[in-house]
Design a protein around this motif. Sequence first.
Motif, PDB file in Angstrom:
ATOM      1  N   THR A   5       0.825  -1.212   0.000  1.00 50.61           N
ATOM      2  CA  THR A   5       0.000   0.000   0.000  1.00 50.61           C
ATOM      3  C   THR A   5       0.856   1.259   0.000  1.00 50.61           C
ATOM      4  O   THR A   5       0.433   2.302   0.492  1.00 50.61           O
ATOM      5  N   HIS A  74      -0.337  -2.590   9.670  1.00 51.38           N
ATOM      6  CA  HIS A  74       0.510  -1.878   8.717  1.00 51.38           C
ATOM      7  C   HIS A  74       1.967  -2.128   9.099  1.00 51.38           C
ATOM      8  O   HIS A  74       2.350  -1.910  10.245  1.00 51.38           O
ATOM      9  N   ASN A  81       5.227   0.467   2.330  1.00 49.70           N
ATOM     10  CA  ASN A  81       4.222   0.136   3.337  1.00 49.70           C
ATOM     11  C   ASN A  81       3.452  -1.091   2.872  1.00 49.70           C
ATOM     12  O   ASN A  81       3.057  -1.186   1.710  1.00 49.70           O
ATOM     13  N   SER A  83       0.140  -3.736   4.088  1.00 51.14           N
ATOM     14  CA  SER A  83      -1.032  -3.820   4.945  1.00 51.14           C
ATOM     15  C   SER A  83      -1.575  -5.240   4.916  1.00 51.14           C
ATOM     16  O   SER A  83      -1.755  -5.822   3.847  1.00 51.14           O
TER      17      SER A  83
END
Length: 144
Positions: A5, A74, A81, A83
């Motif tokens: 993400t 996260h 990043n 998730s």
Amino acid sequence: MLYNTTYKNKDAEATINNLIGKRYSFFESIKLKGTGSKRMIIEDVSIGFKTIMNTVSDVNYGNIELRSKGIIIHINKGLQNYSWAIPFYQLHIYKTNGYSLHAQGNYVRFKTDKLYKENKTFLDRILQLKVENEENYSFYENNN
């Protein structure tokens, strides 16, 4: 379900929203006294998540976001990043050498240090919401 993400991904966002619900609005978040944890140190992860962890001796951080039907963990790896969406019915929580969240054959274990202690009330709220969610969908209660 683990998603990258780092950049906006409409497909991943739609899938996460269908699985665990949409984000809380600003006012709902205030009413709930927050829907996100502070960052915590990740101590260990399952084999499936080893590729998204920092390989050098760098500290890995993660945080938890609350949704109506589950949570999102996260994980930060450098500038990327990731998730991991977990519905409440798949979530299992253990407090052993650390605080670990298990689901879908994977787990993330957070270190129990001062960052954990700052998030203790938030983690207790996740446990309470999991129990409430299981009561809503209890098979045994619905058949009596």
